[in-house]
Structure formats: structure tokens, C-alpha cells
Design an enzyme around this catalytic site. Sequence first.
Site, PDB file in Angstrom:
ATOM      1  N   HIS A  74      64.577 -24.630 110.740  1.00 42.77           N
ATOM      2  CA  HIS A  74      65.881 -24.237 110.111  1.00 42.77           C
ATOM      3  C   HIS A  74      65.792 -24.550 108.559  1.00 42.77           C
ATOM      4  O   HIS A  74      65.418 -25.557 107.930  1.00 42.77           O
ATOM      5  CB  HIS A  74      67.082 -24.812 110.641  1.00 42.77           C
ATOM      6  N   GLU A  98      68.570 -25.601 106.875  1.00 38.76           N
ATOM      7  CA  GLU A  98      69.063 -27.011 106.579  1.00 38.76           C
ATOM      8  C   GLU A  98      68.009 -28.020 106.704  1.00 38.76           C
ATOM      9  O   GLU A  98      68.138 -29.010 105.858  1.00 38.76           O
ATOM     10  CB  GLU A  98      70.284 -27.247 107.519  1.00 38.76           C
ATOM     11  N   CYS A 101      73.496 -25.142 113.443  1.00 41.39           N
ATOM     12  CA  CYS A 101      73.506 -25.463 114.747  1.00 41.39           C
ATOM     13  C   CYS A 101      73.671 -27.102 115.058  1.00 41.39           C
ATOM     14  O   CYS A 101      73.861 -27.763 114.085  1.00 41.39           O
ATOM     15  CB  CYS A 101      72.044 -25.120 115.351  1.00 41.39           C
ATOM     16  N   CYS A 109      70.993 -29.242 113.353  1.00 46.09           N
ATOM     17  CA  CYS A 109      71.125 -29.428 111.904  1.00 46.09           C
ATOM     18  C   CYS A 109      72.168 -30.155 111.355  1.00 46.09           C
ATOM     19  O   CYS A 109      72.318 -30.949 110.535  1.00 46.09           O
ATOM     20  CB  CYS A 109      71.042 -28.073 111.376  1.00 46.09           C
TER      21      CYS A 109
END
Length: 161
Positions: free
Chosen positions: A91, A93, A119, A122
Site C-alpha cells: 500500500h 502508506e 485500511c 496501514c
Amino acid sequence: MPTVKKESEIEKQKKWDKRFMQVAELVGSWTSCIRPNRAVGAVIVRNNRILATGYNGAPAGVKSCKERGVCLRDQLGIESGTRQEMCYAVHAEQNAIAQAAKMGHSLEGTTIYITHSPCSICTRLIINAGITRVVFKQNYPDEFSLSLLKEADIKFEQLKD
């Protein structure tokens, strides 16, 4: 002599927020994810200076979905917002936090700008990295992440156009 209206600190911060979100959107466009709705970008900032950026993409040395020509999540019929571990992509992040770590930057007290709300995976990384403010543009379907941010007392703001 005309009077000059002084810009408030809140107005200045909103301008910076917009600028950094534009950078996050640009960085997100570099995704190696085959799904167009998952072009997520992240920018980590301290004192209006960019420390790290990240986008959804396969780890170094691993073929991306674009290179494979198919999305693993689509192949397996995985619903958005669930089973995030079943994806080749790291991801945005996570990539930004990893980039900051590689460069030796502490993220204590920073702001992260993300094109989509994080999410729960993260979110836990954001909390433990010491990031104290999350600014996002679009919602991502993960209610648990919101409860984690609230419990950890992380500022969480949606940037409106």
C-alpha cells in the site's frame, strides 16, 4: 492606503493541505496496480516539507499486476476492503513509511496525505510510526481503521474540494 487582509493560519494550512494532496494524487498515478480505482498515493510531511512518498506497487523484484496482466484479487473474487494481504501491491502508506525508514527519517509528529483513507493494516503502521495527522480525500471501506485512529487520538480529516 488600502488595507491588506492577513491570511489566517487555518487558511494557510488549508492551502498547504491542497498542495500536498495534489502531490499525493500525482504520486498515486505511478501505481503498478491494474485496478484504476486503486491508484493510491501518500505523502508524509513535516513543517511543510516532504519527507517521503509512496504509491500502491509491488515490492522491489516482484512482478506487478500490470506486468502479470491480471489482478490477483479479481482472480480470487476478493471484495474491496477485505483480505488486504492477498495482493502483490504494497500500500501507498506502507511504501511511504518504508521509504522514510530507509532514509533514516523519524516520522514522529508528521502528517500523512493519502488519496484514500487508510485500511486497518496501514492505520496500525501510521500509529506506530508516530504520525499524528491523517489527511485523506476519498473514503475506503474499512470502519475498523477509523476506530483505531480515534482510540489512538490521531487527527483524521477528509479534504473536500
